[in-house]
Design a protein around this motif. Structure first.
Motif, PDB file in Angstrom:
ATOM      1  N   GLN A 245       0.840  -1.213   0.000  1.00 30.33           N
ATOM      2  CA  GLN A 245       0.000   0.000   0.000  1.00 30.33           C
ATOM      3  C   GLN A 245       0.864   1.247   0.000  1.00 30.33           C
ATOM      4  O   GLN A 245       0.576   2.228  -0.698  1.00 30.33           O
ATOM      5  CB  GLN A 245      -0.912   0.003   1.228  1.00 30.33           C
ATOM      6  N   GLY A 246       1.933   1.198   0.785  1.00 33.87           N
ATOM      7  CA  GLY A 246       2.849   2.348   0.848  1.00 33.87           C
ATOM      8  C   GLY A 246       3.473   2.623  -0.514  1.00 33.87           C
ATOM      9  O   GLY A 246       3.625   3.788  -0.908  1.00 33.87           O
ATOM     10  N   ALA A 247       3.805   1.559  -1.233  1.00 33.20           N
ATOM     11  CA  ALA A 247       4.405   1.725  -2.559  1.00 33.20           C
ATOM     12  C   ALA A 247       3.402   2.324  -3.536  1.00 33.20           C
ATOM     13  O   ALA A 247       3.724   3.249  -4.282  1.00 33.20           O
ATOM     14  CB  ALA A 247       4.899   0.376  -3.076  1.00 33.20           C
ATOM     15  N   SER A 248       2.156   1.807  -3.497  1.00 35.92           N
ATOM     16  CA  SER A 248       1.182   2.313  -4.476  1.00 35.92           C
ATOM     17  C   SER A 248       0.759   3.742  -4.157  1.00 35.92           C
ATOM     18  O   SER A 248       0.290   4.461  -5.043  1.00 35.92           O
ATOM     19  CB  SER A 248      -0.021   1.376  -4.587  1.00 35.92           C
ATOM     20  N   ALA A 249       0.944   4.173  -2.903  1.00 30.47           N
ATOM     21  CA  ALA A 249       0.595   5.548  -2.541  1.00 30.47           C
ATOM     22  C   ALA A 249       1.623   6.558  -3.056  1.00 30.47           C
ATOM     23  O   ALA A 249       1.337   7.747  -3.142  1.00 30.47           O
ATOM     24  CB  ALA A 249       0.470   5.675  -1.017  1.00 30.47           C
ATOM     25  N   LEU A 250       2.827   6.075  -3.405  1.00 33.51           N
ATOM     26  CA  LEU A 250       3.889   6.994  -3.844  1.00 33.51           C
ATOM     27  C   LEU A 250       3.639   7.526  -5.250  1.00 33.51           C
ATOM     28  O   LEU A 250       3.759   8.724  -5.513  1.00 33.51           O
ATOM     29  CB  LEU A 250       5.251   6.279  -3.814  1.00 33.51           C
ATOM     30  N   ALA A 251       3.330   6.602  -6.167  1.00 33.47           N
ATOM     31  CA  ALA A 251       3.148   6.955  -7.580  1.00 33.47           C
ATOM     32  C   ALA A 251       2.544   5.745  -8.286  1.00 33.47           C
ATOM     33  O   ALA A 251       2.670   4.618  -7.797  1.00 33.47           O
ATOM     34  CB  ALA A 251       4.492   7.313  -8.215  1.00 33.47           C
ATOM     35  N   PRO A 252       1.876   5.953  -9.435  1.00 31.91           N
ATOM     36  CA  PRO A 252       1.312   4.803 -10.162  1.00 31.91           C
ATOM     37  C   PRO A 252       2.418   3.847 -10.604  1.00 31.91           C
ATOM     38  O   PRO A 252       3.465   4.294 -11.084  1.00 31.91           O
ATOM     39  CB  PRO A 252       0.630   5.447 -11.379  1.00 31.91           C
ATOM     40  N   ALA A 253       2.167   2.534 -10.436  1.00 26.41           N
ATOM     41  CA  ALA A 253       3.152   1.536 -10.855  1.00 26.41           C
ATOM     42  C   ALA A 253       3.070   1.338 -12.368  1.00 26.41           C
ATOM     43  O   ALA A 253       1.986   1.185 -12.917  1.00 26.41           O
ATOM     44  CB  ALA A 253       2.883   0.217 -10.142  1.00 26.41           C
ATOM     45  N   MET A 254       4.228   1.379 -13.035  1.00 24.22           N
ATOM     46  CA  MET A 254       4.269   1.072 -14.467  1.00 24.22           C
ATOM     47  C   MET A 254       4.377  -0.435 -14.670  1.00 24.22           C
ATOM     48  O   MET A 254       3.718  -1.010 -15.525  1.00 24.22           O
ATOM     49  CB  MET A 254       5.450   1.782 -15.122  1.00 24.22           C
ATOM     50  N   GLU A 255       5.251  -1.058 -13.873  1.00 24.81           N
ATOM     51  CA  GLU A 255       5.434  -2.512 -13.922  1.00 24.81           C
ATOM     52  C   GLU A 255       5.663  -2.997 -12.500  1.00 24.81           C
ATOM     53  O   GLU A 255       6.294  -2.305 -11.705  1.00 24.81           O
ATOM     54  CB  GLU A 255       6.683  -2.900 -14.734  1.00 24.81           C
ATOM     55  N   THR A 256       5.185  -4.207 -12.205  1.00 29.27           N
ATOM     56  CA  THR A 256       5.471  -4.831 -10.917  1.00 29.27           C
ATOM     57  C   THR A 256       6.060  -6.209 -11.174  1.00 29.27           C
ATOM     58  O   THR A 256       5.511  -6.990 -11.952  1.00 29.27           O
ATOM     59  CB  THR A 256       4.191  -4.938 -10.056  1.00 29.27           C
TER      60      THR A 256
ATOM     61  N   GLY B  42       5.010 -13.024 -13.684  1.00 26.25           N
ATOM     62  CA  GLY B  42       5.478 -12.250 -12.529  1.00 26.25           C
ATOM     63  C   GLY B  42       6.593 -11.278 -12.890  1.00 26.25           C
ATOM     64  O   GLY B  42       7.326 -10.827 -12.018  1.00 26.25           O
ATOM     65  N   GLY B  43       6.723 -10.972 -14.181  1.00 29.43           N
ATOM     66  CA  GLY B  43       7.748 -10.007 -14.601  1.00 29.43           C
ATOM     67  C   GLY B  43       9.001 -10.663 -15.147  1.00 29.43           C
ATOM     68  O   GLY B  43       9.969  -9.973 -15.442  1.00 29.43           O
ATOM     69  N   TRP B  44       8.964 -11.998 -15.341  1.00 30.56           N
ATOM     70  CA  TRP B  44      10.166 -12.696 -15.822  1.00 30.56           C
ATOM     71  C   TRP B  44      10.053 -13.110 -17.283  1.00 30.56           C
ATOM     72  O   TRP B  44      10.833 -13.918 -17.787  1.00 30.56           O
ATOM     73  CB  TRP B  44      10.492 -13.884 -14.907  1.00 30.56           C
ATOM     74  N   LYS B  45       9.065 -12.495 -17.979  1.00 31.68           N
ATOM     75  CA  LYS B  45       8.907 -12.755 -19.413  1.00 31.68           C
ATOM     76  C   LYS B  45       8.043 -11.641 -19.995  1.00 31.68           C
ATOM     77  O   LYS B  45       7.219 -11.044 -19.283  1.00 31.68           O
ATOM     78  CB  LYS B  45       8.242 -14.125 -19.621  1.00 31.68           C
ATOM     79  N   ARG B  46       8.221 -11.375 -21.276  1.00 30.83           N
ATOM     80  CA  ARG B  46       7.275 -10.541 -22.019  1.00 30.83           C
ATOM     81  C   ARG B  46       6.847 -11.329 -23.248  1.00 30.83           C
ATOM     82  O   ARG B  46       7.682 -11.905 -23.942  1.00 30.83           O
ATOM     83  CB  ARG B  46       7.883  -9.199 -22.431  1.00 30.83           C
ATOM     84  N   ASP B  47       5.545 -11.355 -23.459  1.00 33.34           N
ATOM     85  CA  ASP B  47       4.995 -12.070 -24.606  1.00 33.34           C
ATOM     86  C   ASP B  47       4.565 -11.074 -25.682  1.00 33.34           C
ATOM     87  O   ASP B  47       4.068  -9.992 -25.364  1.00 33.34           O
ATOM     88  CB  ASP B  47       3.761 -12.887 -24.182  1.00 33.34           C
ATOM     89  N   CYS B  48       4.755 -11.483 -26.929  1.00 31.23           N
ATOM     90  CA  CYS B  48       4.246 -10.685 -28.040  1.00 31.23           C
ATOM     91  C   CYS B  48       2.954 -11.324 -28.527  1.00 31.23           C
ATOM     92  O   CYS B  48       2.980 -12.435 -29.065  1.00 31.23           O
ATOM     93  CB  CYS B  48       5.263 -10.617 -29.172  1.00 31.23           C
ATOM     94  N   PRO B  49       1.797 -10.647 -28.357  1.00 32.77           N
ATOM     95  CA  PRO B  49       0.527 -11.234 -28.802  1.00 32.77           C
ATOM     96  C   PRO B  49       0.437 -11.328 -30.324  1.00 32.77           C
ATOM     97  O   PRO B  49      -0.315 -12.143 -30.843  1.00 32.77           O
ATOM     98  CB  PRO B  49      -0.540 -10.270 -28.263  1.00 32.77           C
ATOM     99  N   ALA B  50       1.205 -10.527 -31.051  1.00 27.29           N
ATOM    100  CA  ALA B  50       1.104 -10.512 -32.520  1.00 27.29           C
ATOM    101  C   ALA B  50       1.854 -11.681 -33.153  1.00 27.29           C
ATOM    102  O   ALA B  50       1.285 -12.439 -33.938  1.00 27.29           O
ATOM    103  CB  ALA B  50       1.634  -9.182 -33.060  1.00 27.29           C
ATOM    104  N   CYS B  51       3.139 -11.851 -32.816  1.00 31.72           N
ATOM    105  CA  CYS B  51       3.919 -12.912 -33.480  1.00 31.72           C
ATOM    106  C   CYS B  51       4.216 -14.086 -32.550  1.00 31.72           C
ATOM    107  O   CYS B  51       4.893 -15.030 -32.945  1.00 31.72           O
ATOM    108  CB  CYS B  51       5.226 -12.343 -34.055  1.00 31.72           C
ATOM    109  N   LYS B  52       3.722 -13.998 -31.304  1.00 28.17           N
ATOM    110  CA  LYS B  52       3.846 -15.080 -30.312  1.00 28.17           C
ATOM    111  C   LYS B  52       5.283 -15.287 -29.806  1.00 28.17           C
ATOM    112  O   LYS B  52       5.571 -16.304 -29.167  1.00 28.17           O
ATOM    113  CB  LYS B  52       3.314 -16.431 -30.850  1.00 28.17           C
TER     114      LYS B  52
END
Ligand SMILES: [Zn+2]
Length: 316
Positions: free
Chosen positions: A68-79, A159-169
């Motif tokens: 809660q303290g973290a989210s009160a500081l500023a909007p999270a871009m990535e967690t 959990g932040g340990w991968k990024r998927d591309c929905p277009a080319c998979k």
């Protein structure tokens, strides 16, 4: 010559020896991650680009916020789920660099770069490894919002340990960049150099990125020859260190120097020269007559140099 009680107990290496259990098996379990995040013992490190946010306190500031303290500081871009410490979840929360900059006006917060925090010991050293983990992976996310394969926007998963591309998979995984850092040794002398970026009077080990298709040993040989004109023979691995500036892994080695005549590459280094044991011991102890120093204990170079002074280096 070893041990060297005059140098005091061996200091801790910065960013290394993490107490975080990464719990990779939970990364794809969103229910489990949500439950962990909802637990009141969960904590988050808040980072905006190069800036780390901490609650100001004396003698040490505290960089671990409640969720809660973290989210009160500023909007999270990535967690990002970093793992667990003593059973409690730890997250890295990325906020916009401008939002972190704006938090500098708050008197209850310390907002500064990680190098300053580590060098000046502004937080408990135990926090440095998870902050390094969070900073490096959040930096990767900030630069992989679009697929390198097809250019479409990517999505954070696992959990932040991968990024998927929905277009080319295509699946994209966080990367770390190997860097060799080496102390070349010629009998009773070692080779140190000075980068123009260093603080005045500091001398350190030579270092450079490992290139694609290159072994650690080859990189040690190449960098030492390129930067100082010294050919090396045997290379002995010492230890490694995460170096989140932005996403490096420092691979510490000792190298047996074969040549003696230094030729400094002035595009890389301000200078390089041989130092004998007596001079290096004075530099480590901050007792050099001209005020020359080694890097501080937070850096692996300090430990590479000290291990040589303490006779822990053998080329077999
Ligand atoms: Zn794609």
């Amino acid at each position: 010559m070893s041990p060297r009680p005059d140098l005091g107990p061996k200091p801790r290496l910065g960013y290394a020896d993490s107490r975080i259990e990464r719990a990779a098996e939970l990364r794809n379990d969103t229910t489990a991650l949500d439950k962990l995040a909802a637990d009141r013992r969960a904590g988050a490190y808040v980072i905006g680009g190069e800036l780390i946010v901490a609650k100001k306190a004396a003698p040490l500031s505290n960089p671990l916020f409640t969720m809660q303290g973290a989210s009160a500081l500023a909007p999270a871009m990535e967690t990002v789920f970093l793992g667990r410490a003593d059973g409690a979840a730890r997250f890295g929360v990325g906020i916009a660099p401008a939002a972190a900059e704006a938090l500098k006006t708050r008197g209850d917060l310390l907002v500064t770069d990680l190098r300053s925090i580590a060098m000046q010991g502004l937080v408990d050293a135990e926090h440095l490894p998870p902050i390094a983990e969070a900073k490096a992976v959040l930096h990767w996310h900030a630069r992989h919002r679009f697929c390198p394969n097809c250019g479409a926007p990517t999505q954070l998963v696992a959990g932040g340990w991968k990024r998927d591309c929905p277009a080319c998979k295509a699946e994209h995984f966080p990367r770390t960049d190997p860097v060799v850092i080496m102390l070349a040794v010629d009998g009773e002398r070692c080779l140190l150099g000075r980068s123009p970026r260093f603080v005045p009077s500091m001398w350190s080990c030579l270092a450079g990125f490992v290139e694609p298709g290159e072994s650690i040993e080859d990189a040690v040989h190449r960098e030492t020859l390129e930067e100082a004109g010294i050919a090396c023979g045997r290379v002995v691995y010492f230890r490694s260190q995460p170096w989140p500036f932005p996403t490096s892994l420092m691979i510490g080695c000792h190298a047996e120097a074969l040549g003696k005549d230094i030729v400094v590459d002035k595009t890389e280094l301000e200078d390089a020269r041989w130092f004998d044991r007596q001079e290096v011991t004075a530099m480590l102890a901050r007792k050099h007559p001209q005020g020359l120093t080694t890097p501080p204990p937070v850096a692996i170079a300090h430990h590479l140099i000290r291990a040589w002074i303490e006779d822990e280096v053998s080329f077999g």
